[in-house]
Design an enzyme around this catalytic site. Sequence first.
Site, PDB file in Angstrom:
ATOM      1  N   ASN A   1       2.355  -5.333  -2.782  1.00  0.00           N
ATOM      2  CA  ASN A   1       0.971  -5.732  -2.482  1.00  0.00           C
ATOM      3  C   ASN A   1       0.094  -4.480  -2.321  1.00  0.00           C
ATOM      4  OD1 ASN A   1      -0.948  -7.814  -1.555  1.00  0.00           O
ATOM      5  ND2 ASN A   1      -0.725  -6.926   0.485  1.00  0.00           N
TER       6      ASN A   1
ATOM      7  N   ASP B   1     -11.613 -11.313  -0.755  1.00  0.00           N
ATOM      8  CA  ASP B   1     -12.915 -11.532  -0.128  1.00  0.00           C
ATOM      9  C   ASP B   1     -13.917 -10.715  -0.932  1.00  0.00           C
ATOM     10  OD1 ASP B   1     -12.328  -8.942   1.024  1.00  0.00           O
ATOM     11  OD2 ASP B   1     -11.625  -9.907   2.854  1.00  0.00           O
TER      12      ASP B   1
ATOM     13  N   GLU C   1      -5.541 -11.223  -1.234  1.00  0.00           N
ATOM     14  CA  GLU C   1      -6.341 -11.088  -0.007  1.00  0.00           C
ATOM     15  C   GLU C   1      -7.824 -11.132  -0.346  1.00  0.00           C
ATOM     16  OE1 GLU C   1      -5.162  -7.694   2.342  1.00  0.00           O
ATOM     17  OE2 GLU C   1      -3.035  -8.067   1.990  1.00  0.00           O
TER      18      GLU C   1
ATOM     19  N   GLU D   1       0.808  -1.228   0.000  1.00  0.00           N
ATOM     20  CA  GLU D   1       0.000   0.000   0.000  1.00  0.00           C
ATOM     21  C   GLU D   1       0.841   1.277   0.000  1.00  0.00           C
ATOM     22  OE1 GLU D   1      -2.977  -0.359   3.072  1.00  0.00           O
ATOM     23  OE2 GLU D   1      -3.643  -2.302   2.325  1.00  0.00           O
TER      24      GLU D   1
ATOM     25  N   HIS E   1     -10.127  -6.918  -2.166  1.00  0.00           N
ATOM     26  CA  HIS E   1     -11.227  -6.848  -1.202  1.00  0.00           C
ATOM     27  C   HIS E   1     -12.401  -6.239  -1.969  1.00  0.00           C
ATOM     28  CE1 HIS E   1      -8.599  -8.056   1.992  1.00  0.00           C
ATOM     29  NE2 HIS E   1      -7.761  -7.085   1.720  1.00  0.00           N
TER      30      HIS E   1
HETATM   31  C1  XIL Z   1      -6.139  -6.695   8.399  1.00  0.00           C
HETATM   32  C2  XIL Z   1      -6.406  -7.844   9.349  1.00  0.00           C
HETATM   33  O1  XIL Z   1      -7.189  -8.798   8.668  1.00  0.00           O
HETATM   34  C3  XIL Z   1      -7.133  -7.363  10.588  1.00  0.00           C
HETATM   35  O2  XIL Z   1      -7.249  -8.409  11.537  1.00  0.00           O
HETATM   36  C4  XIL Z   1      -6.362  -6.195  11.195  1.00  0.00           C
HETATM   37  O3  XIL Z   1      -7.096  -5.685  12.277  1.00  0.00           O
HETATM   38  C5  XIL Z   1      -6.138  -5.108  10.169  1.00  0.00           C
HETATM   39  O4  XIL Z   1      -5.441  -5.659   9.050  1.00  0.00           O
HETATM   40  N1  XIL Z   1      -4.712  -5.149   3.752  1.00  0.00           N
HETATM   41  C6  XIL Z   1      -3.690  -5.904   4.282  1.00  0.00           C
HETATM   42  C7  XIL Z   1      -3.923  -6.746   5.470  1.00  0.00           C
HETATM   43  O5  XIL Z   1      -2.607  -5.971   3.667  1.00  0.00           O
HETATM   44  O6  XIL Z   1      -2.787  -6.906   6.273  1.00  0.00           O
HETATM   45  C8  XIL Z   1      -5.075  -6.234   6.300  1.00  0.00           C
HETATM   46  O7  XIL Z   1      -5.339  -7.170   7.336  1.00  0.00           O
HETATM   47  C9  XIL Z   1      -6.291  -5.989   5.432  1.00  0.00           C
HETATM   48  C10 XIL Z   1      -5.997  -4.970   4.369  1.00  0.00           C
END
Ligand code: XIL
Length: 447
Positions: A213, A290, A288, A168, A257
């Site tokens: 990422n 979802d 990641e 990020e 996401h």
């Molecule tokens: C999130 C976790 O899932 C949570 O448990 C935590 O509170 C916050 O971080 N992008 C990422 C991840 O790269 O590391 C993040 O994970 C979600 C967004």
Amino acid sequence: MARITAALLAGLLLSPLIHASPTSGKPLLASRQDENSEGLHSLMVAAGKLFFGTATDVRYLLDKAHQAIVNNPSEFGMIVPENSQKWGELEKEKGRVDFTNADAIAAAAAKNGQKFRCHVLTWAAQLPSFVTSSTWTKEALTAQLKAHITTVVTHYRSQCYSWDVVSEALSSSPDSNTLSNSSIFQKVIGPSYIPLSFYWASLADPDAKLYYNDFNLEISPLKAQGVVDIVHLVRNFISPTGEKGKARIDGTGLQSHLFVGQVPSLTSLISSLETFTNLTSLEVSFSELDISHDSVPANDTQMEQQAQDYMTVVSACLAVEKCVGITVWGFSDKYSWIQDAFPGKGEGCLYDEKMKKKAAWYGVREVLKRAGVVMAERNSTGSPEERIRNAARNGRLMEEVNGTALMLAAEKENETKNGGSNSFRGGLGWRAWPVVTGWGIWVVLSL
Ligand code: XIL
């Protein structure tokens, strides 16, 4: 690995058989009850990819039903710690690095024969307070970041399939390709913190794949262009010893996401991924994944749409040669981070709160199975008839053969060899016709 064409996969995805069972007329996804089938990772590998994985962490260890799924290497072949490897978790106090939790996840993955993805080294979030609340000179923060990366990567050397080295770094806006100014690293060190991070990680572990990422890359060409710029930054980096090519970058994780009903079309996703991988020649993964509902609880129609959306993303990865795998950010609605981060939204996972597979899981399996059949058929030798019979025999088709009809995608060369019209009889008593459709070449089988 041979490339499965976009048209072929669009054909797989859009097959009416995915939605309607030929015998009952019921929605196929809802009627699936087979709980003992091959897991998603095994099917993903059969479809020619490296992994289907999940995030998990030590805080779920006491949940037996959850752990039974995590520990199944057929279901998840790649494990990534959701939080335990973040700087703020590893080094709460300056100089006291505690690897206990992350080591537990790494050890469990190794025991289960699962790949381990390491997450994350340089990220502006979840930092220890000694980093965020100190006043830093550029030199001091650079030295601190170097020490962090070197210590952690050295500790996990040869255990990680890949490291998320920088996460990020780009502005969160999809309308921008600039670096985020809210990052402490950008503010104090400037853009060089990115290639430096890759350089230090390259030195500490020559074997792990080194990844950038970020989110929104799958929907924003501008932001994806920002990653292309980052790749150039890393590749053109001149090391302190005056050499070029010492900072390595191997891949990009598309966090993904996503939200139900807002997933780009399959063709658009494929085209974004291909443009990106052509420009960078990096491997990519959905890192990641979802796909959440805007409001919960979701009804059946929304869950079927969620299944479609998951199938689109999985199909896109299958269609793009440089997409090596998919990792979901947790697999159960019980523990998804979404409900905390986005109150009111959620239920974005493949399993529900009771660890029961959802329509989305069955949809993903359907796409993977069909792609696996194509791969098996593609890789086998012999006549087209023998190759298709082999694909049926390997078991992936057997449950489908109970129906009155099934479709199996086949390669163009089969259609050419068969003249596109002749049918043949298989040893299992079924008949096959190659059919050309707008979505590619199909073999239609019936009993
Ligand atoms: C999130 C976790 O899932 C949570 O448990 C935590 O509170 C916050 O971080 N992008 C990422 C991840 O790269 O590391 C993040 O994970 C979600 C967004």
